[in-house]
Motif scaffolding. Structure first.
Motif, PDB file in Angstrom:
ATOM      1  N   ASN A  68     -11.442 128.620  33.310  1.00 57.42           N
ATOM      2  CA  ASN A  68     -11.049 128.121  32.455  1.00 57.42           C
ATOM      3  C   ASN A  68     -10.335 128.776  32.238  1.00 57.42           C
ATOM      4  O   ASN A  68      -9.974 129.455  31.468  1.00 57.42           O
ATOM      5  CB  ASN A  68     -12.243 127.668  31.274  1.00 57.42           C
ATOM      6  CG  ASN A  68     -12.702 126.700  31.487  1.00 57.42           C
ATOM      7  OD1 ASN A  68     -12.636 125.875  31.672  1.00 57.42           O
ATOM      8  ND2 ASN A  68     -14.309 126.859  30.847  1.00 57.42           N
ATOM      9  N   LYS A  69      -8.885 128.514  32.521  1.00 61.54           N
ATOM     10  CA  LYS A  69      -7.097 128.596  32.624  1.00 61.54           C
ATOM     11  C   LYS A  69      -6.966 128.578  31.300  1.00 61.54           C
ATOM     12  O   LYS A  69      -7.002 128.163  30.414  1.00 61.54           O
ATOM     13  CB  LYS A  69      -6.289 128.356  33.575  1.00 61.54           C
ATOM     14  CG  LYS A  69      -6.707 128.001  34.803  1.00 61.54           C
ATOM     15  CD  LYS A  69      -6.076 130.168  35.123  1.00 61.54           C
ATOM     16  CE  LYS A  69      -6.252 130.001  36.995  1.00 61.54           C
ATOM     17  NZ  LYS A  69      -7.015 130.939  37.213  1.00 61.54           N
ATOM     18  N   LYS A  70      -6.352 129.916  30.241  1.00 56.03           N
ATOM     19  CA  LYS A  70      -5.673 129.707  29.535  1.00 56.03           C
ATOM     20  C   LYS A  70      -3.923 130.271  29.419  1.00 56.03           C
ATOM     21  O   LYS A  70      -3.697 131.305  30.097  1.00 56.03           O
ATOM     22  CB  LYS A  70      -6.227 130.239  28.608  1.00 56.03           C
ATOM     23  CG  LYS A  70      -6.881 131.895  27.619  1.00 56.03           C
ATOM     24  CD  LYS A  70      -7.791 132.727  27.040  1.00 56.03           C
ATOM     25  CE  LYS A  70      -8.761 133.439  27.754  1.00 56.03           C
ATOM     26  NZ  LYS A  70     -10.156 133.236  28.017  1.00 56.03           N
ATOM     27  N   ASP A  84      -5.343 125.002  26.495  1.00 59.48           N
ATOM     28  CA  ASP A  84      -6.917 125.410  27.181  1.00 59.48           C
ATOM     29  C   ASP A  84      -6.529 124.907  28.736  1.00 59.48           C
ATOM     30  O   ASP A  84      -6.601 123.537  27.844  1.00 59.48           O
ATOM     31  CB  ASP A  84      -8.339 125.609  26.094  1.00 59.48           C
ATOM     32  CG  ASP A  84      -8.023 126.751  26.237  1.00 59.48           C
ATOM     33  OD1 ASP A  84      -8.350 128.431  26.565  1.00 59.48           O
ATOM     34  OD2 ASP A  84      -7.954 126.825  24.453  1.00 59.48           O
ATOM     35  N   GLN A  86      -8.557 122.500  30.810  1.00 63.96           N
ATOM     36  CA  GLN A  86     -10.886 122.351  30.267  1.00 63.96           C
ATOM     37  C   GLN A  86     -10.534 120.597  31.151  1.00 63.96           C
ATOM     38  O   GLN A  86      -9.297 120.932  31.835  1.00 63.96           O
ATOM     39  CB  GLN A  86     -11.106 122.180  28.989  1.00 63.96           C
ATOM     40  CG  GLN A  86     -11.307 123.007  28.728  1.00 63.96           C
ATOM     41  CD  GLN A  86     -11.714 122.786  27.144  1.00 63.96           C
ATOM     42  OE1 GLN A  86     -12.135 121.993  26.644  1.00 63.96           O
ATOM     43  NE2 GLN A  86     -11.974 124.264  26.961  1.00 63.96           N
ATOM     44  N   HIS A  87     -11.720 120.050  31.501  1.00 62.09           N
ATOM     45  CA  HIS A  87     -11.194 118.399  31.521  1.00 62.09           C
ATOM     46  C   HIS A  87     -10.075 117.677  30.839  1.00 62.09           C
ATOM     47  O   HIS A  87      -9.440 117.238  31.289  1.00 62.09           O
ATOM     48  CB  HIS A  87     -12.366 117.517  31.012  1.00 62.09           C
ATOM     49  CG  HIS A  87     -12.259 116.742  31.393  1.00 62.09           C
ATOM     50  ND1 HIS A  87     -11.582 115.962  33.364  1.00 62.09           N
ATOM     51  CD2 HIS A  87     -12.314 115.406  30.910  1.00 62.09           C
ATOM     52  CE1 HIS A  87     -12.145 114.885  32.968  1.00 62.09           C
ATOM     53  NE2 HIS A  87     -12.212 114.459  31.514  1.00 62.09           N
ATOM     54  N   LYS A  88      -9.718 118.314  29.669  1.00 60.80           N
ATOM     55  CA  LYS A  88      -9.152 117.663  28.990  1.00 60.80           C
ATOM     56  C   LYS A  88      -7.577 118.846  28.414  1.00 60.80           C
ATOM     57  O   LYS A  88      -8.080 120.349  28.412  1.00 60.80           O
ATOM     58  CB  LYS A  88      -8.944 116.998  28.088  1.00 60.80           C
ATOM     59  CG  LYS A  88      -9.551 115.755  27.895  1.00 60.80           C
ATOM     60  CD  LYS A  88      -9.935 114.606  27.137  1.00 60.80           C
ATOM     61  CE  LYS A  88     -10.881 113.907  26.836  1.00 60.80           C
ATOM     62  NZ  LYS A  88     -11.036 112.919  26.369  1.00 60.80           N
ATOM     63  N   GLU A 100      -8.038 123.423  16.911  1.00 60.88           N
ATOM     64  CA  GLU A 100      -6.850 122.662  17.654  1.00 60.88           C
ATOM     65  C   GLU A 100      -5.450 121.877  16.785  1.00 60.88           C
ATOM     66  O   GLU A 100      -6.402 121.936  16.430  1.00 60.88           O
ATOM     67  CB  GLU A 100      -7.964 121.766  18.556  1.00 60.88           C
ATOM     68  CG  GLU A 100      -7.753 120.342  18.875  1.00 60.88           C
ATOM     69  CD  GLU A 100      -8.302 119.357  19.810  1.00 60.88           C
ATOM     70  OE1 GLU A 100      -7.955 118.067  19.549  1.00 60.88           O
ATOM     71  OE2 GLU A 100      -9.398 119.834  20.286  1.00 60.88           O
ATOM     72  N   ARG A 103      -3.659 118.202  21.410  1.00 61.21           N
ATOM     73  CA  ARG A 103      -4.263 117.671  22.768  1.00 61.21           C
ATOM     74  C   ARG A 103      -3.853 117.124  23.870  1.00 61.21           C
ATOM     75  O   ARG A 103      -3.357 115.414  23.149  1.00 61.21           O
ATOM     76  CB  ARG A 103      -5.544 116.778  22.454  1.00 61.21           C
ATOM     77  CG  ARG A 103      -6.452 116.508  23.456  1.00 61.21           C
ATOM     78  CD  ARG A 103      -8.427 115.538  23.104  1.00 61.21           C
ATOM     79  NE  ARG A 103      -8.808 117.237  22.035  1.00 61.21           N
ATOM     80  CZ  ARG A 103      -9.735 117.295  22.923  1.00 61.21           C
ATOM     81  NH1 ARG A 103     -10.315 116.538  24.642  1.00 61.21           N
ATOM     82  NH2 ARG A 103     -10.744 118.213  22.583  1.00 61.21           N
ATOM     83  N   ARG A 144      -0.820 122.802  36.422  1.00 68.72           N
ATOM     84  CA  ARG A 144      -1.785 121.950  35.876  1.00 68.72           C
ATOM     85  C   ARG A 144      -1.662 121.600  37.509  1.00 68.72           C
ATOM     86  O   ARG A 144      -3.295 120.946  38.714  1.00 68.72           O
ATOM     87  CB  ARG A 144      -2.928 121.837  35.098  1.00 68.72           C
ATOM     88  CG  ARG A 144      -3.921 120.704  35.160  1.00 68.72           C
ATOM     89  CD  ARG A 144      -4.135 119.860  33.803  1.00 68.72           C
ATOM     90  NE  ARG A 144      -2.837 119.168  34.068  1.00 68.72           N
ATOM     91  CZ  ARG A 144      -3.308 118.002  35.191  1.00 68.72           C
ATOM     92  NH1 ARG A 144      -4.582 117.834  36.277  1.00 68.72           N
ATOM     93  NH2 ARG A 144      -2.714 116.307  35.011  1.00 68.72           N
TER      94      ARG A 144
END
Length: 157
Positions: A68-70, A84, A86-88, A100, A103, A144
């Protein structure tokens, strides 16, 4: 790419990235004003230009994580934030509680579920740093997309 206000439908931010072989530059506009540029370099560090400064990408936003790239950066309010992957794509305060603050929802075609345009939801508590959120979002989202494109290319071989 354009970013518009949901309620008013006004375009708030626009980007433009003309083609280039080894260097491409994304220009980020807020209305008619250029607020930033990201110079994407193939063989050296990418550069951010904003607020009259030029800074190398790794000195502005650092990358970490393997699965999980950050991407971590310091906002204009002096606080640490992290995107982050993630999927989103999620932006949070880089603290223990990780509140948060933004998003990203990718567009969907409506094949499964309803059709939806891509949206970037931003908490009212961080609108004071909206320019920084947009600049870092564009950087992280491009990385991404490149990673996703490379993965698809490898899978086809």
């Amino acid at each position: 790419m354009g970013f518009q206000e949901r309620k008013q439908g006004r375009i708030l931010y626009k980007t433009n990235t003309p083609f280039g072989f080894f260097t491409r530059t994304t220009t980020i506009h807020k209305g008619s004003e250029i607020i930033a540029e990201i110079e994407w370099n193939s063989w050296s560090s990418s550069l951010f230009r904003f607020n009259g400064t030029e800074v190398e990408a790794e000195n502005f936003i650092s990358m970490g994580g393997y699965i999980n790239k950050k991407f971590v950066f310091t906002g204009p309010d002096g606080r640490s934030y992290r995107w982050d992957l993630q999927h989103k794509l999620v932006l949070s305060r880089n603290e223990t509680l990780r509140t948060e603050v933004a998003r990203y929802h990718r567009a969907t075609l409506g094949i499964i579920g309803r059709k939806r345009e891509a949206t970037l939801e931003v908490s009212p508590g961080v609108v004071h740093m909206m320019d920084t959120i947009i600049i870092t979002f564009i950087y992280v989202e491009k990385l991404r997309r490149e990673t996703e494109r490379r993965s698809r290319t490898i899978m086809r071989q």
